[in-house]
Design an enzyme around this catalytic site. Structure first.
Site, short mmCIF file in Angstrom:
data_model
loop_
_atom_site.label_atom_id
_atom_site.label_comp_id
_atom_site.label_asym_id
_atom_site.label_seq_id
_atom_site.Cartn_x
_atom_site.Cartn_y
_atom_site.Cartn_z
N ASP A 266 -9.02 -10.57 6.37
CA ASP A 266 -8.13 -9.58 5.34
C ASP A 266 -9.20 -8.80 4.70
O ASP A 266 -9.92 -9.50 3.77
CB ASP A 266 -7.15 -10.60 4.50
CG ASP A 266 -6.41 -9.62 3.41
OD1 ASP A 266 -6.64 -8.75 3.14
OD2 ASP A 266 -5.42 -10.28 3.09
N HIS B 266 -4.52 -8.46 6.70
CA HIS B 266 -3.49 -8.35 5.59
C HIS B 266 -2.03 -7.86 6.02
O HIS B 266 -1.30 -7.53 5.19
CB HIS B 266 -4.06 -7.52 4.49
CG HIS B 266 -3.71 -7.68 3.12
ND1 HIS B 266 -3.96 -8.56 2.43
CD2 HIS B 266 -2.72 -6.38 2.57
CE1 HIS B 266 -3.30 -8.31 1.22
NE2 HIS B 266 -2.50 -6.96 1.36
N SER C 202 0.91 -10.05 -1.03
CA SER C 202 -0.05 -9.31 -1.67
C SER C 202 0.49 -9.12 -3.45
O SER C 202 0.59 -10.06 -3.77
CB SER C 202 -0.43 -7.86 -0.94
OG SER C 202 -1.47 -7.18 -1.42
#
Lengths: 283, 283
Positions: B223, B257, B147
């Site tokens: 995600d 995610h 991320s």
């Protein structure tokens, strides 16, 4: 049972469910990892019992079991460690008593007996529920756990020697009747008569003549709860030796009580259970 | 640097250190996994940059990297995601700005520039520190992250193409200049002149002519931050295609995610980095 979460992992799904438990008389939450094979056929099941303070989330997040389960085609059921919620007895200032510390026994003492029926929940209600609702091969199951959950795994297997294909434990509380954590919880949940504690004490169950094909225990030598005398694997090993019970007790130099210890050896435990679950016919 | 914790895992040691950072002008904490091989010889290093809200602890607890690092003889350095502490600028009500959200840039704006120098910290101060104090082969390193940390890994490698043997990322923020998270932080840390943001934007770095041997990116299609447009791997892929940059972008159907996504594919990323780190001579 109602699915409240689903996360894809290693080709399968890590699902979370809640249901109204008849046994514990409250809403209970648990997680199940369904490996990719479960999308086309029913699979064997490993029950993982966690330790003090844990919920169903700790092991699924930190132990690293799912990737092995995906390779081996084994589902993992992660129960909670106690009943929970408003109206459920608790001692909020204690981490080792009440909610998060069910100790996998059926309580007999007021007010605990109203909800704290974790032994029946783990060995009866939960398997019946998940086998009826998920692609699991009925009655083809093994059990493992950590610390208080290692104690839980040992007693569930020893008290039901025909129900579990294999049992292993990480740093289990092997002789709770004589360790501080166990004594506190047993006295609170089961009362003062220590002879009644023995039905939930793995070392006493071995001494009373219960036998299993094999037992695998992993114990770190730098585990502070081991050195404090909470776990007492030596007592269990002595009872096994005297009873002629096969036991593989692996003392791992320098390992502590954490999930980093579990993660280090979980692959070998998963292989151990897979060998028993995948190479035997259903009962 | 001062060792403040050491946990045995998979035959090696997961250690935590703190030190007074000259770059960030505050006390910084980081973790290092030293594989068993490091007890007899120096080993290559993988830097892992974590995402928003994380400390050095999240990935070491949840990603399941250490067992692969132990097999491959690779150390892992887990930095924190920002400067921290009293006196360090923060926006406590925001999870995506301030402490825990350093974005791996050198801030130029008051009051951020006093401590938020994470780009120099990750690429210069920290490697110099750990290479001087731990059994790591100098200058033999790769980088990965998740991320915001995936963004960090990409820009560290793209801005220093000779310093990292390989780069990979999980769900990286590929084009922060045009995504909400990135715009908020870049405006705060770097000011209003958007042309200055491009030096920390992986997509712009590719467009400006930077080239690497290869880039590996893993992205789940379920995600929520991908579907919200925070990550924008398509923009990065388009830039790579136009620039002739080799890119392996793997869109993984149904993955989210979380660390369960990372745990599902970390073994393949570790193998990717191991192949680059263990099969090349030091620079």
């Amino acid at each position: 049972m109602k699915q409240i979460e689903s996360i894809k992992e290693s080709g399968g799904f890590l699902n979370r469910y809640e249901h109204d438990s008849n046994t514990c008389q409250c809403k209970m939450t648990f997680s199940v990892y369904l490996p990719p094979q479960a999308s086309i056929e029913s699979v064997p099941t490993l029950y993982w019992l966690s330790g003090l303070t844990c919920t169903d989330d700790n092991a699924r997040t930190k132990a690293g079991m799912q990737r092995y389960a995906a390779e081996q085609g084994i589902a993992i059921v992660f129960p909670d460690t106690s009943p929970r919620g408003q109206g459920v007895a608790d001692v909020p200032e204690r981490y080792d008593l009440g909610q998060g510390a069910g100790f996998y026994v059926n309580a007999t003492q007021t007010p605990w007996q109203a909800h704290y029926q974790m032994y029946d929940y783990i060995t009866k209600e939960l398997p019946t529920l998940v086998e009826a609702n998920l692609p699991l091969i009925p009655k083809l199951k093994s059990i493992s756990g950590h610390s208080m959950g290692g104690h839980g795994a040992l007693i569930c297997a020893l008290k039901n020697p025909n129900d579990y294909r294999s049992v292993s434990a990480f740093a289990p509380i092997c002789n709770p009747s004589v360790s501080p954590w166990g004594q506190t919880c047993f006295k609170t949940y089961l009362g003062d008569d220590q002879s009644l504690w023995e039905a939930y004490d793995a070392t006493h169950l071995i001494q009373s003549g219960t036998q299993l094909a094999d037992i695998l225990i992993e114990q770190g030598t730098a585990d502070e709860f081991y050195t404090e005398g909470q776990l007492l694997p030596e007592n269990f090993a002595k009872a096994c030796e005297e009873a002629g019970q096969t036991l593989t007790l692996r003392m791992q130099a320098g390992y502590d009580h954490s999930y980093h210890f579990i993660a280090s050896f979980i692959g070998e435990h998963m292989a151990y259970h897979s060998n028993c679950l995948n190479n035997t016919d259903p009962i």
